[in-house]
Design a protein around this motif. Sequence first.
Motif, PDB file in Angstrom:
ATOM      1  N   LEU A 184      10.637  18.246  -3.095  1.00  0.00           N
ATOM      2  CA  LEU A 184      10.840  17.068  -2.259  1.00  0.00           C
ATOM      3  C   LEU A 184      12.021  17.324  -1.333  1.00  0.00           C
ATOM      4  CD1 LEU A 184      10.385  14.093  -1.462  1.00  0.00           C
ATOM      5  CD2 LEU A 184      11.891  13.458  -3.370  1.00  0.00           C
ATOM      6  N   THR A 185      11.833  17.057  -0.049  1.00  0.00           N
ATOM      7  CA  THR A 185      12.914  17.199   0.923  1.00  0.00           C
ATOM      8  C   THR A 185      12.992  15.944   1.788  1.00  0.00           C
ATOM      9  OG1 THR A 185      11.498  18.194   2.637  1.00  0.00           O
ATOM     10  CG2 THR A 185      12.526  19.691   1.042  1.00  0.00           C
ATOM     11  N   ILE A 186      14.142  15.732   2.379  1.00  0.00           N
ATOM     12  CA  ILE A 186      14.312  14.590   3.270  1.00  0.00           C
ATOM     13  C   ILE A 186      13.425  14.751   4.507  1.00  0.00           C
ATOM     14  CG2 ILE A 186      15.966  13.220   4.576  1.00  0.00           C
ATOM     15  CD1 ILE A 186      16.226  13.145   1.477  1.00  0.00           C
ATOM     16  N   LYS A 187      13.231  15.978   4.933  1.00  0.00           N
ATOM     17  CA  LYS A 187      12.347  16.230   6.069  1.00  0.00           C
ATOM     18  C   LYS A 187      10.950  15.696   5.793  1.00  0.00           C
ATOM     19  CE  LYS A 187      10.388  19.933   8.907  1.00  0.00           C
ATOM     20  NZ  LYS A 187      10.312  21.408   9.140  1.00  0.00           N
ATOM     21  N   LYS A 188      10.463  15.898   4.598  1.00  0.00           N
ATOM     22  CA  LYS A 188       9.133  15.403   4.251  1.00  0.00           C
ATOM     23  C   LYS A 188       9.107  13.872   4.214  1.00  0.00           C
ATOM     24  CE  LYS A 188       7.638  19.493   1.686  1.00  0.00           C
ATOM     25  NZ  LYS A 188       7.170  20.036   0.394  1.00  0.00           N
ATOM     26  N   LEU A 189      10.175  13.261   3.732  1.00  0.00           N
ATOM     27  CA  LEU A 189      10.245  11.795   3.749  1.00  0.00           C
ATOM     28  C   LEU A 189      10.249  11.271   5.183  1.00  0.00           C
ATOM     29  CD1 LEU A 189      12.843  11.070   0.900  1.00  0.00           C
ATOM     30  CD2 LEU A 189      10.355  10.831   0.797  1.00  0.00           C
ATOM     31  N   GLU A 190      10.975  11.953   6.056  1.00  0.00           N
ATOM     32  CA  GLU A 190      10.999  11.550   7.465  1.00  0.00           C
ATOM     33  C   GLU A 190       9.608  11.671   8.087  1.00  0.00           C
ATOM     34  OE1 GLU A 190      13.319  10.108   8.984  1.00  0.00           O
ATOM     35  OE2 GLU A 190      15.267  10.703   8.150  1.00  0.00           O
ATOM     36  N   GLU A 191       8.907  12.738   7.729  1.00  0.00           N
ATOM     37  CA  GLU A 191       7.550  12.916   8.233  1.00  0.00           C
ATOM     38  C   GLU A 191       6.639  11.794   7.723  1.00  0.00           C
ATOM     39  OE1 GLU A 191       6.597  16.807   6.871  1.00  0.00           O
ATOM     40  OE2 GLU A 191       7.664  17.830   8.515  1.00  0.00           O
ATOM     41  N   GLY A 192       6.865  11.364   6.485  1.00  0.00           N
ATOM     42  CA  GLY A 192       6.092  10.254   5.944  1.00  0.00           C
ATOM     43  C   GLY A 192       6.344   8.961   6.690  1.00  0.00           C
ATOM     44  N   MET A 193       7.588   8.722   7.052  1.00  0.00           N
ATOM     45  CA  MET A 193       7.924   7.529   7.831  1.00  0.00           C
ATOM     46  C   MET A 193       7.247   7.566   9.199  1.00  0.00           C
ATOM     47  SD  MET A 193       9.816   5.323   6.197  1.00  0.00           S
ATOM     48  CE  MET A 193      10.562   4.383   7.521  1.00  0.00           C
ATOM     49  N   GLN A 224       0.830  -1.204   0.000  1.00  0.00           N
ATOM     50  CA  GLN A 224       0.000   0.000   0.000  1.00  0.00           C
ATOM     51  C   GLN A 224       0.865   1.253   0.000  1.00  0.00           C
ATOM     52  OE1 GLN A 224      -2.146   0.627   3.776  1.00  0.00           O
ATOM     53  NE2 GLN A 224      -0.966  -1.068   4.643  1.00  0.00           N
ATOM     54  N   PRO A 225       0.376   2.322  -0.655  1.00  0.00           N
ATOM     55  CA  PRO A 225       1.164   3.551  -0.711  1.00  0.00           C
ATOM     56  C   PRO A 225       1.140   4.309   0.612  1.00  0.00           C
ATOM     57  CG  PRO A 225      -0.940   3.865  -1.802  1.00  0.00           C
ATOM     58  CD  PRO A 225      -0.865   2.411  -1.431  1.00  0.00           C
ATOM     59  N   VAL A 226       2.270   4.881   0.978  1.00  0.00           N
ATOM     60  CA  VAL A 226       2.368   5.833   2.085  1.00  0.00           C
ATOM     61  C   VAL A 226       2.764   7.157   1.444  1.00  0.00           C
ATOM     62  CG1 VAL A 226       3.560   6.457   4.205  1.00  0.00           C
ATOM     63  CG2 VAL A 226       3.017   4.054   3.746  1.00  0.00           C
ATOM     64  N   CYS A 227       1.799   8.044   1.306  1.00  0.00           N
ATOM     65  CA  CYS A 227       1.999   9.262   0.526  1.00  0.00           C
ATOM     66  C   CYS A 227       2.753  10.335   1.317  1.00  0.00           C
ATOM     67  CB  CYS A 227       0.657   9.814   0.069  1.00  0.00           C
ATOM     68  SG  CYS A 227      -0.228   8.701  -1.061  1.00  0.00           S
ATOM     69  N   VAL A 228       3.650  10.998   0.611  1.00  0.00           N
ATOM     70  CA  VAL A 228       4.378  12.143   1.150  1.00  0.00           C
ATOM     71  C   VAL A 228       3.917  13.352   0.346  1.00  0.00           C
ATOM     72  CG1 VAL A 228       6.637  13.190   1.539  1.00  0.00           C
ATOM     73  CG2 VAL A 228       6.355  10.704   1.744  1.00  0.00           C
ATOM     74  N   PRO A 229       2.920  14.098   0.848  1.00  0.00           N
ATOM     75  CA  PRO A 229       2.319  15.170   0.045  1.00  0.00           C
ATOM     76  C   PRO A 229       3.278  16.327  -0.209  1.00  0.00           C
ATOM     77  CG  PRO A 229       0.991  14.663   2.011  1.00  0.00           C
ATOM     78  CD  PRO A 229       2.292  13.958   2.156  1.00  0.00           C
ATOM     79  N   LEU A 230       3.378  16.713  -1.468  1.00  0.00           N
ATOM     80  CA  LEU A 230       4.135  17.892  -1.866  1.00  0.00           C
ATOM     81  C   LEU A 230       3.141  18.949  -2.340  1.00  0.00           C
ATOM     82  CD1 LEU A 230       6.969  16.214  -3.993  1.00  0.00           C
ATOM     83  CD2 LEU A 230       6.857  16.501  -1.508  1.00  0.00           C
ATOM     84  N   ASP A 231       3.420  20.216  -2.048  1.00  0.00           N
ATOM     85  CA  ASP A 231       2.503  21.276  -2.476  1.00  0.00           C
ATOM     86  C   ASP A 231       3.271  22.376  -3.193  1.00  0.00           C
ATOM     87  OD1 ASP A 231       3.494  23.254  -0.526  1.00  0.00           O
ATOM     88  OD2 ASP A 231       2.470  22.039   0.986  1.00  0.00           O
ATOM     89  N   SER A 232       2.523  23.337  -3.709  1.00  0.00           N
ATOM     90  CA  SER A 232       3.129  24.374  -4.549  1.00  0.00           C
ATOM     91  C   SER A 232       3.669  25.562  -3.760  1.00  0.00           C
ATOM     92  CB  SER A 232       2.089  24.889  -5.561  1.00  0.00           C
ATOM     93  OG  SER A 232       1.006  25.525  -4.886  1.00  0.00           O
ATOM     94  N   GLN A 233       3.545  25.528  -2.442  1.00  0.00           N
ATOM     95  CA  GLN A 233       4.009  26.663  -1.638  1.00  0.00           C
ATOM     96  C   GLN A 233       5.532  26.775  -1.668  1.00  0.00           C
ATOM     97  OE1 GLN A 233       1.793  28.854  -0.244  1.00  0.00           O
ATOM     98  NE2 GLN A 233       0.357  27.586  -1.412  1.00  0.00           N
ATOM     99  N   VAL A 234       6.006  27.977  -1.858  1.00  0.00           N
ATOM    100  CA  VAL A 234       7.442  28.249  -1.848  1.00  0.00           C
ATOM    101  C   VAL A 234       7.777  28.930  -0.521  1.00  0.00           C
ATOM    102  CG1 VAL A 234       9.337  29.508  -2.923  1.00  0.00           C
ATOM    103  CG2 VAL A 234       7.562  28.461  -4.346  1.00  0.00           C
ATOM    104  N   THR A 235       8.703  28.339   0.215  1.00  0.00           N
ATOM    105  CA  THR A 235       9.113  28.876   1.511  1.00  0.00           C
ATOM    106  C   THR A 235      10.635  28.919   1.575  1.00  0.00           C
ATOM    107  OG1 THR A 235       9.218  26.712   2.599  1.00  0.00           O
ATOM    108  CG2 THR A 235       7.061  27.806   2.566  1.00  0.00           C
ATOM    109  N   GLU A 236      11.137  29.286   2.727  1.00  0.00           N
ATOM    110  CA  GLU A 236      12.596  29.319   2.906  1.00  0.00           C
ATOM    111  C   GLU A 236      13.188  27.919   2.769  1.00  0.00           C
ATOM    112  OE1 GLU A 236      15.674  30.475   6.497  1.00  0.00           O
ATOM    113  OE2 GLU A 236      13.862  31.698   6.234  1.00  0.00           O
ATOM    114  N   ASP A 237      12.428  26.906   3.232  1.00  0.00           N
ATOM    115  CA  ASP A 237      12.904  25.522   3.133  1.00  0.00           C
ATOM    116  C   ASP A 237      12.594  24.893   1.779  1.00  0.00           C
ATOM    117  OD1 ASP A 237      13.863  25.589   5.736  1.00  0.00           O
ATOM    118  OD2 ASP A 237      11.940  24.965   6.582  1.00  0.00           O
TER     119      ASP A 237
END
Length: 434
Positions: A170-179, A150-163
Amino acid sequence: MEALSVRGEELGSEADLMEQGLDLCSQDPYDRLRNPQGYISAGFAENRVCLDLMKKKLLRSYMNCLEPSLLKINSPMGIKSLREETACFLTHYCHSPAPLDPENIIIMNGCAPIMCALSAAICDPGDGFLTPTPYYSRLALYTGAYSGLQPVCVPLDSQVTEDHTYPFALTIKKLEEGMEEAKQQGITVKALILTNPHNPLGEVYSSHLLTECLEFASRHSLHVVMDEIFMLSVIDADFTSVLSLHDLSDPERTHFVWGLSKDFGMSGLRVGVLYTQNKHVLHSMGRLAILHQCPGPIQHMVYQVLRDRDWLDKVFFPTNKKRLRESQKTLVTGLEKLGIPVLHRSTGIYVWADFRKFLTSPTFEAEMELWDQFMAEKLYVTPGKTFACCEPGWFRVTTSLHDHLLQVCLQKIKKVLQVEQETDDKSNSICKTS
């Protein structure tokens, strides 16, 4: 139905939007002369700009071979000559630092069967695979068909921020949050699946981001499945294949998938390639490959295509990239004149287009209303909801079509949106990244 298993009922449930679009476009296809009222198919990631070159190539006499050796039972891993040629081809075009071993290659009848078999080989029923979304959501069908992955989704959005310095970053932080999210849901994540270039975003991962993702996966003991099905369709960016990296974080858990459907416009021939250094995976895949063998005569044709480097480098690839670049320019220019910005333009087969300001409300219901209007106008484009996008209003639009089809596509979009001239609204200009 009582005759079906639970899994059978799931597989036989209501068709998704891609299947609906494929059925309608197949039953009533647009033809400039014979059926100008038919459906324009601009929602499938198919390369149709060099079908003339490929047809001419495949009709040559040496392509059609019915030698007894091609008609008998062959190794489920693929015919030896094709595996050897594929290893040479990938070594060259993926810029591998060392020659790839043909013994690490399996040839199957498409990348979808490879995903089915690979998920069964490395995952248990109920396990999860981590993937950034939006994503090619049929992966959930392919990976779940055999293993129930089954998929474990890591949502990406169009917002542009400092990070997040660009949309859908895609960032490693988002992958960690997905885990962490999977852990809270009690899902054991076994794999990270990445498509590079990304489908549908069109992003080409930098070597730095790619390396970071591999290191992240290694820390969590995850298999990494790198789907590089569009790797030779990159037109205006530097592409880094996972096979080009000198030091993989975990080579035993890194698996490369590629096929001829996109780069060569040969979706109907059904040829997929898996490269992995994991001998246990190869053995397990070999058992399942019996169910998904590519016909001998087809393997012969592919062998002849891959080995003709002179034709590939002097004719096909230069012409293909030129036409992809031209067709993309035609569609993107037309969309932007209608006030529709697009995201990355690195991949020459499709673009991720921003229709948000044309929605009646910022909801997926409104997105589907707009999609229904396109379908009523006999135009199939793929809505973001199909890709599990977290923001309504995004659509994947195919660019790799002939000029006339692109012009008709733009006319239909203009009619649906009722746009007469270029808009002055620059609120979504952030998406115009190249």
